[in-house]
Design an enzyme around this catalytic site. Sequence first.
Site, short mmCIF file in Angstrom:
data_model
loop_
_atom_site.label_atom_id
_atom_site.label_comp_id
_atom_site.label_asym_id
_atom_site.label_seq_id
_atom_site.Cartn_x
_atom_site.Cartn_y
_atom_site.Cartn_z
N ASP A 214 -149.32 -18.19 33.22
CA ASP A 214 -149.36 -16.85 33.85
C ASP A 214 -150.41 -16.00 33.15
O ASP A 214 -150.94 -16.38 32.11
CB ASP A 214 -147.98 -16.17 33.68
N ASP A 216 -149.72 -13.03 31.84
CA ASP A 216 -148.93 -12.00 31.16
C ASP A 216 -148.82 -10.80 32.10
O ASP A 216 -148.54 -10.99 33.28
CB ASP A 216 -149.56 -11.66 29.79
N1 LIG Z 1 -146.70 -14.15 29.15
C1 LIG Z 1 -146.01 -14.78 28.22
N2 LIG Z 1 -145.61 -14.11 27.10
C2 LIG Z 1 -144.92 -14.76 26.14
N3 LIG Z 1 -144.56 -16.05 26.20
C3 LIG Z 1 -144.93 -16.73 27.28
N4 LIG Z 1 -144.74 -18.01 27.63
C4 LIG Z 1 -145.31 -18.22 28.81
N5 LIG Z 1 -145.89 -17.09 29.28
C5 LIG Z 1 -145.66 -16.13 28.33
#
Ligand SMILES: Nc1ncnc2[nH]cnc12
Length: 296
Positions: A214, A216
């Site tokens: 992703d 974030d």
């Molecule tokens: N955006 C994110 N923040 C923290 N841990 C994660 N693991 C996978 N995506 C994450």
Amino acid sequence: MASEKHVEPVIGVIGGSGLYEIDGLKDKEWRRCETPWGAPSDDLLFGSISGVRCVFLPRHGRGHPIPPSRLNYRANIDALKRAGVTDIISLSAVGSLKEELEPGRFVLVDQFIDLTQGRQRTFFEEGCVAHVSMAEPVSHRLLTTLGDTAEKLHIPVTRGGTYVVIEGPQFSTRAESDLYRSWGCSVIGMTNMPEARLAREAEMNYVTVGMVTDYDCWHEDHDSVTVDTVVTTMKKNATHARELVKDAIASLGHKRELDQAERALDNAIITPPDARDSGLLARLDAVAGRVLFSHQ
Ligand SMILES: Nc1ncnc2[nH]cnc12
Ligand SMILES: CSC[C@H]1O[C@H](OP(=O)(O)O)[C@H](O)[C@@H]1O
């Protein structure tokens, strides 16, 4: 096992979110492992790939019952050490903090910023103090092998990048995400510290494959991260991760000389022998046996 000069590698794989088993293991067997630091996240899965011994541990346990802050990192690393592991491949779901690191890409992390709080981060407590170097926290030999293998398999891969480790379990605020971006961090996650520190104290090589799931919450064209997004992309990444690990392990099996990380304790223990606590020394049998109880 490490001898004076040479190592017969045993590859440890720590599977993160979405990775609770690996493919292609021969003679596989789940075995319970007790440690002086408590229980690891799960039983260990022993087996071999192309004749190379390997050991798998699902970081959060099968079924993912254990959150990042409650993982017994010391027990996990000690258990792998006790199982004879010399080289650890850490597989981790991560959020991307850079536009060019899109979901599905594998980032071979070479640095960490540790923002975790209150986790047990050392084996060397009162009674035997040690200070190991963390300047280069990952094995560049492992990183190169994983990079070459990923390229051969046409997996999108980036060599190098800084992983900021947050305490979680909540994802970041947008201000935090922007801050980590301004620091130049590449990816974000919740688990690789103190794991990498403890691997270094236990004189094991360590490398992280950060599998981007992703963007974030900083990216205006993408929705904020949710577990759904992570799990959906993680499932796609898992197929690549299994192929990568299988082929990389086959390339890592040759007998080799000791790496620098495998001598991390040579000049690290500051407490003189006559001031060391015997109870703690007993608990350090696997992690520091090389320097405490032999003259290798
Ligand atoms: N955006 C994110 N923040 C923290 N841990 C994660 N693991 C996978 N995506 C994450
Ligand atoms: C399920 S998303 C958040 C979770 O995933 C990562 O774990 P791991 O490194 O074990 O794959 C991240 O660090 C969080 O713990």
